[in-house]
Motif scaffolding. Sequence first.
Motif, PDB file in Angstrom:
ATOM      1  N   GLU A  28       0.832  -1.205   0.000  1.00 41.80           N
ATOM      2  CA  GLU A  28       0.000   0.000   0.000  1.00 41.80           C
ATOM      3  C   GLU A  28       0.870   1.258   0.000  1.00 41.80           C
ATOM      4  O   GLU A  28       0.603   2.225  -0.734  1.00 41.80           O
ATOM      5  N   GLU A  29       1.921   1.266   0.835  1.00 38.41           N
ATOM      6  CA  GLU A  29       2.813   2.422   0.900  1.00 38.41           C
ATOM      7  C   GLU A  29       3.544   2.619  -0.432  1.00 38.41           C
ATOM      8  O   GLU A  29       3.746   3.750  -0.895  1.00 38.41           O
ATOM      9  N   ILE A  30       3.940   1.529  -1.062  1.00 42.38           N
ATOM     10  CA  ILE A  30       4.612   1.609  -2.360  1.00 42.38           C
ATOM     11  C   ILE A  30       3.665   2.181  -3.416  1.00 42.38           C
ATOM     12  O   ILE A  30       4.049   3.047  -4.212  1.00 42.38           O
ATOM     13  N   LEU A  31       2.422   1.728  -3.424  1.00 39.97           N
ATOM     14  CA  LEU A  31       1.446   2.233  -4.390  1.00 39.97           C
ATOM     15  C   LEU A  31       1.174   3.717  -4.169  1.00 39.97           C
ATOM     16  O   LEU A  31       1.010   4.481  -5.133  1.00 39.97           O
ATOM     17  N   GLU A  32       1.116   4.152  -2.900  1.00 43.03           N
ATOM     18  CA  GLU A  32       0.880   5.561  -2.611  1.00 43.03           C
ATOM     19  C   GLU A  32       2.000   6.446  -3.142  1.00 43.03           C
ATOM     20  O   GLU A  32       1.781   7.630  -3.416  1.00 43.03           O
ATOM     21  N   ARG A  33       3.191   5.872  -3.315  1.00 49.47           N
ATOM     22  CA  ARG A  33       4.327   6.638  -3.816  1.00 49.47           C
ATOM     23  C   ARG A  33       4.529   6.459  -5.314  1.00 49.47           C
ATOM     24  O   ARG A  33       5.617   6.696  -5.835  1.00 49.47           O
ATOM     25  N   GLY A  34       3.482   6.031  -6.009  1.00 48.11           N
ATOM     26  CA  GLY A  34       3.571   5.859  -7.457  1.00 48.11           C
ATOM     27  C   GLY A  34       4.238   4.580  -7.879  1.00 48.11           C
ATOM     28  O   GLY A  34       4.706   4.462  -9.029  1.00 48.11           O
ATOM     29  N   GLY A  35       4.293   3.605  -7.009  1.00 51.61           N
ATOM     30  CA  GLY A  35       4.989   2.367  -7.306  1.00 51.61           C
ATOM     31  C   GLY A  35       4.384   1.554  -8.429  1.00 51.61           C
ATOM     32  O   GLY A  35       5.074   0.728  -9.036  1.00 51.61           O
ATOM     33  N   THR A 327      11.494   7.689  -3.391  1.00 53.32           N
ATOM     34  CA  THR A 327      10.848   8.898  -2.878  1.00 53.32           C
ATOM     35  C   THR A 327      11.765   9.622  -1.898  1.00 53.32           C
ATOM     36  O   THR A 327      11.855  10.849  -1.895  1.00 53.32           O
ATOM     37  N   ASP A 328      12.453   8.865  -1.057  1.00 52.76           N
ATOM     38  CA  ASP A 328      13.439   9.415  -0.129  1.00 52.76           C
ATOM     39  C   ASP A 328      14.537   8.364   0.032  1.00 52.76           C
ATOM     40  O   ASP A 328      14.487   7.550   0.954  1.00 52.76           O
ATOM     41  N   PRO A 329      15.538   8.380  -0.853  1.00 50.31           N
ATOM     42  CA  PRO A 329      16.572   7.337  -0.808  1.00 50.31           C
ATOM     43  C   PRO A 329      17.363   7.320   0.492  1.00 50.31           C
ATOM     44  O   PRO A 329      18.013   6.317   0.806  1.00 50.31           O
ATOM     45  N   SER A 330      17.316   8.403   1.259  1.00 44.12           N
ATOM     46  CA  SER A 330      18.077   8.459   2.499  1.00 44.12           C
ATOM     47  C   SER A 330      17.244   8.088   3.726  1.00 44.12           C
ATOM     48  O   SER A 330      17.729   8.171   4.855  1.00 44.12           O
ATOM     49  N   ALA A 331      15.988   7.691   3.533  1.00 42.89           N
ATOM     50  CA  ALA A 331      15.105   7.370   4.658  1.00 42.89           C
ATOM     51  C   ALA A 331      15.704   6.248   5.498  1.00 42.89           C
ATOM     52  O   ALA A 331      16.298   5.303   4.969  1.00 42.89           O
ATOM     53  N   GLN A 332      15.542   6.362   6.812  1.00 41.34           N
ATOM     54  CA  GLN A 332      16.072   5.352   7.722  1.00 41.34           C
ATOM     55  C   GLN A 332      15.084   5.077   8.842  1.00 41.34           C
ATOM     56  O   GLN A 332      14.333   5.966   9.257  1.00 41.34           O
ATOM     57  N   TYR A 333      15.116   3.845   9.316  1.00 42.97           N
ATOM     58  CA  TYR A 333      14.307   3.423  10.462  1.00 42.97           C
ATOM     59  C   TYR A 333      15.237   3.271  11.653  1.00 42.97           C
ATOM     60  O   TYR A 333      16.241   2.550  11.593  1.00 42.97           O
ATOM     61  N   HIS A 334      14.937   3.982  12.735  1.00 45.23           N
ATOM     62  CA  HIS A 334      15.817   3.971  13.891  1.00 45.23           C
ATOM     63  C   HIS A 334      15.218   3.249  15.092  1.00 45.23           C
ATOM     64  O   HIS A 334      15.674   3.438  16.220  1.00 45.23           O
ATOM     65  N   GLY A 335      14.196   2.439  14.846  1.00 48.16           N
ATOM     66  CA  GLY A 335      13.545   1.733  15.946  1.00 48.16           C
ATOM     67  C   GLY A 335      12.302   2.472  16.389  1.00 48.16           C
ATOM     68  O   GLY A 335      12.022   3.600  15.971  1.00 48.16           O
ATOM     69  N   SER A 336      11.517   1.838  17.231  1.00 45.17           N
ATOM     70  CA  SER A 336      10.226   2.393  17.650  1.00 45.17           C
ATOM     71  C   SER A 336      10.141   2.479  19.164  1.00 45.17           C
ATOM     72  O   SER A 336      10.571   1.571  19.884  1.00 45.17           O
ATOM     73  N   ARG A 337       9.609   3.603  19.625  1.00 44.25           N
ATOM     74  CA  ARG A 337       9.215   3.735  21.030  1.00 44.25           C
ATOM     75  C   ARG A 337       7.747   3.329  21.090  1.00 44.25           C
ATOM     76  O   ARG A 337       6.876   4.069  20.637  1.00 44.25           O
ATOM     77  N   THR A 338       7.482   2.153  21.583  1.00 48.37           N
ATOM     78  CA  THR A 338       6.138   1.598  21.483  1.00 48.37           C
ATOM     79  C   THR A 338       5.248   2.070  22.617  1.00 48.37           C
ATOM     80  O   THR A 338       5.588   1.948  23.792  1.00 48.37           O
ATOM     81  N   ALA A 339       4.130   2.640  22.233  1.00 49.81           N
ATOM     82  CA  ALA A 339       3.082   3.002  23.190  1.00 49.81           C
ATOM     83  C   ALA A 339       1.815   2.313  22.714  1.00 49.81           C
ATOM     84  O   ALA A 339       1.346   2.553  21.605  1.00 49.81           O
ATOM     85  N   THR A 340       1.272   1.419  23.515  1.00 45.81           N
ATOM     86  CA  THR A 340       0.145   0.606  23.078  1.00 45.81           C
ATOM     87  C   THR A 340      -1.111   0.931  23.870  1.00 45.81           C
ATOM     88  O   THR A 340      -1.067   1.129  25.080  1.00 45.81           O
TER      89      THR A 340
END
Length: 834
Positions: A28-35, A327-340
């Motif tokens: 879905e995220e890929i399609l939203e970016r014109g994938g 869309t953003d070749p430099s995008a990075q995931y640095h982990g998640s602070r989870t609040a549930t």
Amino acid sequence: MARRRRGDDGRRDLVVVGNGMAGARAVEEILERGGASQFRITMFGEEPYGNYNRIMLSNVLAGLESEDAIFLNSMAWYDENEITLHAGVRVARIDRHARTVRADDGSRTPYDALVMATGSSAFVPDIPGMRTAGRGFHQGVFRFRTLDDTRAMIRYARTHKQAVVIGGGLLGLEAARGLQTHGVDVTVVHGPGHLMNQQLDPAGGYVLRRGVEALGISVVTSARTVKVLGETEITGVQLGDGRVLPCDMVVVAAGIRANSSIAAASGFLVERGIVVDDQMHALDDQGTPDPTVFAVGECVQHRDQVYGLVAPLWEQARVLADVLTGTDPSAQYHGSRTATKLKVAGIDVASMGITAPERPDDDHIVISEPRRGLYKSVVVRDDRLVGATLVGDLEKVAPLIQAFDRGSPLPEDRIALLFDLGTAPAAVGVAELPDETTVCNCNGVSKGTIAACVRGGVASLTGVMDATRAGKGCGSCKTLVGQVVEWAAGGTLEVDESASWYVPGIPYAKAELVALIREQELRSVSAVFAALAPGGVEDAKSKMGLNSLLRTLWGAAVVDERDGRFINDRVHANIQRDGTFSVVPQMKGGVTSADQLRRIADVADKHRIPLIKLTGGQRIDLLGVPKQDLPKVWADLDMPSGYAYGKSFRTVKTCVGSDFCRFGLGDSTALGIAIETRYQGLDSPAKIKLAVSGCPRNCAESYVKDVGVVAVDGGRWEIWVGGAAGAHIRKGDLLTTVDTPQEVMTLTGRFIQYYRETANWLERTYAWVPRLGIEHVRAVVVDDSEGIAAELDAAVQASVDAYSDPWKERDDPAEPGQFRTALPLTVLPQVPVR
């Protein structure tokens, strides 16, 4: 099952291994970016379905949601987006050198880019007796992970009544609550010392345990299951201390493990999950990122963390899509602070960060009220919120999430974090939440997404929920979703006009719709659509409500179109889970005779009825009748329909009354029979249940019925309305007190008719009476404040005059195929003979 592929058009081949929540969200995220212009997308899923919300399986188990309601992407979605879906096909291996995916069906699919989203599976400890040699799991042992698991549990729960759930985490408690709704006695066995030990501290776990036990679920903690007893049938489980818990069903909810075997066999680095870098590239077994292969979801290990919550999955999917599409070749995931935010067996729970202080100078504020089912705890370190736990009350969850996510300043008086002590109102807290804050954990919807939807022109709460899926999961976030929508709309939130329509396909409220139907003399469902629906388009969801309304307005003069009825109303019996039907003959006031009982017994023997059950309405239910046998069963009974299947007047429950009971003040039995005789089978917006009690001891439960009548001193009768004692519990309101049974008859009919004419479709009286207000209902029905009492009396009399027992259709079916077995015939599990 494979869906279509296209020819080579210059786009790169993207293969996604996994059709679960993470894999589908990544697409879905890929399609939203014109994938779609960059990739030809192929997906593999081991389950033979489209993508569904796994979090909602507990609601399916509990009967709160249908299977259809939890699907996020239907099969049509894949076609609309030109996605080739191999559903029910397992990938065996990834050939990194040839860049192909090899599946168990023998196919080889080339890829230019690959996403592994293989998810996780239920961890099942190796407990003796849990598996049968050569046959896998014992037939009475279940995992709770997939739609098929849920279906199997529901089937088994019909014939087994005592379960042990191994695991007291979120999934185990939800499984326990779901099984309980099927009449199963449940015991939860949990190894650690308190429930939900991953999210709660011992004090919070204790409060949660009290709430769970108050629901009737037994809990055993600090206990290890060492053996499952029984060979062909489970008889119990043995604990490490020697105790034996009797049961005939075991559900394992002892956690999850990443599905990483395909990655490991294909040369990727696997530890607790598939190891990825900050751009979600999978690392090979030498620790080098593969530029063509990504991984996302519960199968992933990022910076030594494996996440079992949905919010990190959504964050990973966004980074993956940014990198993959450029869309953003430099995008990075640095982990998640989870609040549930969760709803565990109906109990609100929220957790973020650590559950208890870890350093001597950590501030720890605790409010614990076990008797009220409330627990609140926050941990502050260096003037920052590093942990919070809430059980039973989530009023302060929004500002706590804000403080946890952003490290925003905290009040000097720490207790203000848990109570409004001169602090800013909730609306300010919502306004200050960062856009990336996840509002709906179940569907990964952020505040920014909701705000963007509102700015895009969707200005109603229901519209935003439909467009973003926010609030469509467990439901615990609906209040916060509403606050964000209202904030984003600047206080100019639009009211969804369709919310006031009587049925979704006709743009009129009930009063306007009734006036137009009468004015234009529209006597069939198709005529209403042709005259009043936009473009004359028929809407399947509207037909049942319109059909009921027309039968209320026109009685015998209605033009009956059978496709405008529920299956129950088409065949005049209540469909059951296995596709058979139940037959409930009328027993007015719960009174029967020896002749009737002999007849019912003979019919049960002759037609081999699997289950004979006494109902809460003082009648006898014959369950397990095939559709084609209904006319024969009715003919042999030769009794009228009891309407146990209809949106209609159902039954009148009575006590013994004054003839036999020494406390009786009025002949409740005779009055109940008279009421049921007069108003039997009246169509209505929802079912109507009545009761008559011979004294205020209320043995017939009159105070919690749609209409309840109670005899009081002096030969008088109280009439109570709007009560409920099912999923909703409400004591009715006193409508009036009258002197004679005839006044009871008249006012009962007038009340029912006013309800029939003004209530919304499927709105029970327990919602309708408070909505109008008992004072208003009393003024109209008793005092005739609107001058319509005579019209109401005449209208209900016309409906009474038009009554015809629907079971007479046994001799003259309404249509040739009314009682024909449906084709193609699907053999469903049958209710066993008891």
